[in-house]
Write an enzyme that holds these catalytic residues in place. Structure first.
Site, short mmCIF file in Angstrom:
data_model
loop_
_atom_site.label_atom_id
_atom_site.label_comp_id
_atom_site.label_asym_id
_atom_site.label_seq_id
_atom_site.Cartn_x
_atom_site.Cartn_y
_atom_site.Cartn_z
N ARG A 188 0.83 -1.21 0.00
CA ARG A 188 0.00 0.00 0.00
C ARG A 188 0.87 1.26 0.00
O ARG A 188 0.53 2.26 -0.64
CB ARG A 188 -0.91 -0.02 1.23
CG ARG A 188 -1.89 1.13 1.32
CD ARG A 188 -2.83 0.94 2.50
NE ARG A 188 -3.77 2.04 2.64
CZ ARG A 188 -3.96 2.73 3.75
NH1 ARG A 188 -3.27 2.41 4.86
NH2 ARG A 188 -4.83 3.71 3.80
N HIS A 203 0.64 4.80 -2.14
CA HIS A 203 0.46 6.08 -1.47
C HIS A 203 1.65 7.01 -1.69
O HIS A 203 1.48 8.23 -1.68
CB HIS A 203 0.23 5.86 0.03
CG HIS A 203 -1.17 5.46 0.36
ND1 HIS A 203 -1.94 6.07 1.32
CD2 HIS A 203 -1.96 4.49 -0.18
CE1 HIS A 203 -3.13 5.51 1.37
NE2 HIS A 203 -3.16 4.53 0.47
N GLY A 246 4.83 11.87 -6.92
CA GLY A 246 5.54 10.84 -7.66
C GLY A 246 6.25 9.88 -6.73
O GLY A 246 6.23 10.02 -5.50
N GLU A 250 3.12 14.05 4.60
CA GLU A 250 2.13 13.11 4.07
C GLU A 250 1.73 12.03 5.08
O GLU A 250 0.56 11.63 5.14
CB GLU A 250 2.69 12.43 2.81
CG GLU A 250 2.84 13.37 1.62
CD GLU A 250 3.61 12.72 0.48
OE1 GLU A 250 3.49 11.48 0.30
OE2 GLU A 250 4.33 13.43 -0.23
N ASN A 257 -3.55 8.70 5.37
CA ASN A 257 -2.44 7.82 5.70
C ASN A 257 -2.44 7.40 7.17
O ASN A 257 -1.44 6.86 7.67
CB ASN A 257 -1.11 8.49 5.36
CG ASN A 257 -0.85 8.54 3.87
OD1 ASN A 257 -1.24 7.64 3.13
ND2 ASN A 257 -0.20 9.61 3.41
N HIS A 308 -5.80 -5.29 -2.81
CA HIS A 308 -6.73 -5.34 -1.67
C HIS A 308 -7.00 -6.78 -1.22
O HIS A 308 -7.64 -7.00 -0.19
CB HIS A 308 -8.05 -4.65 -2.02
CG HIS A 308 -7.93 -3.15 -2.09
ND1 HIS A 308 -8.98 -2.32 -2.43
CD2 HIS A 308 -6.88 -2.33 -1.85
CE1 HIS A 308 -8.58 -1.06 -2.41
NE2 HIS A 308 -7.30 -1.04 -2.05
N THR A 309 -6.53 -7.73 -1.99
CA THR A 309 -6.67 -9.13 -1.59
C THR A 309 -5.97 -9.40 -0.25
O THR A 309 -6.32 -10.33 0.45
CB THR A 309 -6.11 -10.08 -2.67
OG1 THR A 309 -6.40 -11.42 -2.32
CG2 THR A 309 -4.61 -9.94 -2.84
#
Length: 394
Positions: free
Chosen positions: A136, A140, A146, A159, A165, A263-264
């Site tokens: 993930r 993000h 970038g 961030e 987050n 997302h699995t």
């Protein structure tokens, strides 16, 4: 001599194939003998597609990095059983238009990938849940400023402190990998590249299939929480918004659906989908695209007025925590946890893609390709290589 395979050029070089299997997996003497015969047959060497076909028929997977082709069995307990040296085809250091290269550190830090993988595996052995967090993290990071490791920077308004987050994990894994490469090649390997390698290694740790990771990114010096909130698509997005969001990053509709497959191994928190359960619309309190039985289960986990935001709900209800294609099968059963998940099946523009990715082999091969594309988003080839991933160089 060079040839082309899966969009990459390959040159004839000496390589080592490491065959691995679970302790309870199939024995491979016949396979080893066959590969050895191919190596010494006088031909230029087995092409990767032919080699992959041999391995796949026996339940194995092949990936390659630097000068080592690794074959992985999709099982939690993987152990090496044999080494075969032969002439094969390995990726050249071809330079993409964005400046990224396969085998980027083969000369400047030859052990970089192995050191990163060793550190990642050590940390994940302590807490395997962090593997999904690292995958993930790649997304993000790349969607904001970038792929420049800006998500790692500490600070009051960086961030990592953006609400989007809030549940991002795995920072300590990156710290460990950075320390490992700094010990052997100080000032050479960027934090941005480490995230990309660690995402691949985390996928492997979860029994997914690897891919060749490119290197050459520089680390950014700007990190802003507001930018993260503006750039990262929320779980309430529908397909039109998702297509637009990914298109702005140079990623296609198909790549968007493939990357959603991560997302699995993901988890969600009650506050991210609570409105689907109790306050969906004026006519339907519960989202009608949500499987009714599944909705009732979620309501038990997330009571309307007293839900706990720390509870983690697996996004794949079929094989939770396992990196496979069952996430897509769950969508066909209307068990997508977020609106952004279920809409991929409900919308005719993406439904066919979802159905096609239920095929395990197709998802395995295309996920790595999509991750390579993601890891090339708005990269910086000019800039710094941080000595500490949490702060810019002084």
């Amino acid at each position: 001599m060079s040839r082309s395979f899966a969009g990459h050029d390959f040159s004839e070089t000496q390589t080592v194939l490491q065959l691995t299997r679970s302790e309870s997996g199939p024995s491979l003497p016949a396979m080893s003998e066959h590969l050895s015969g191919m190596c010494h047959s006088g031909s230029p060497g087995p092409e990767l597609e032919q080699l992959q076909g041999i391995i796949m028929t026996r339940g194995f997977r092949i990936s390659s990095s630097v000068s080592i082709g690794r074959v992985w069995h999709k099982h939690k307990a993987i152990q090496p059983i044999t080494l075969i040296k032969c002439t094969s085809f390995c990726g050249n250091k071809n330079i993409d238009v964005n400046g990224l290269q396969d085998n980027y550190y083969s000369e400047s830090c030859p052990t970089a990938e192995s050191k990163i993988q060793e550190a990642v595996n050590t940390e994940l052995d302590k807490n395997l849940k962090l593997a999904a967090g690292i995958i993930r993290m790649q997304f993000h990071d790349c969607f904001v400023e970038g792929c420049d490791a800006s998500v790692l920077l500490d600070g009051n308004n960086t961030e990592k402190h953006a609400p989007v987050n809030e549940h991002l994990t795995g920072y300590e894994v990156i710290d460990a990998a950075k320390a490992a490469v700094e010990a052997v090649c100080p000032g050479v390997v960027s934090c941005a590249d480490i995230i990309a390698y660690a995402a691949r290694d985390s996928t492997l740790k979860l029994n997914g299939t690897g891919w060749v990771v490119q290197g050459g990114r520089k680390d950014g010096t700007v990190s802003c929480a507001d930018t993260a909130e503006a750039e990262l698509p929320p779980p309430t997005f529908a397909v039109t918004q998702l297509i637009d969001s990914f298109s702005k990053k140079g990623l296609s509709k198909r790549q968007m659906v493939i990357l959603s497959g991560s997302h699995t191994v993901g988890v969600g928190h009650c506050d991210k989908f609570i409105e689907r359960l109790y306050n969906f619309s004026a006519t339907n309190s519960t989202d009608p695209s949500l499987n009714a039985t599944y909705a009732e289960q979620l309501k038990q986990e997330c009571p309307q007025n007293t839900f706990n935001t720390t509870i983690e709900i697996f996004m794949d209800t079929i094989t939770p925590g396992e990196f496979d294609s069952n996430y897509y099968k769950g969508l066909t059963q209307q068990k997508g946890l977020f609106t952004s998940d279920q809409s991929l099946f409900e919308d005719r523009r993406t439904r066919r893609i979802v159905k096609s990715l239920i095929n395990e082999r197709r998802f395995d091969s295309q996920f790595g390709q999509a991750m390579r594309a993601l890891a090339a988003v708005e990269v910086k080839t000019q800039g710094e290589i941080r000595s500490d991933c949490r702060k810019v160089n002084s």
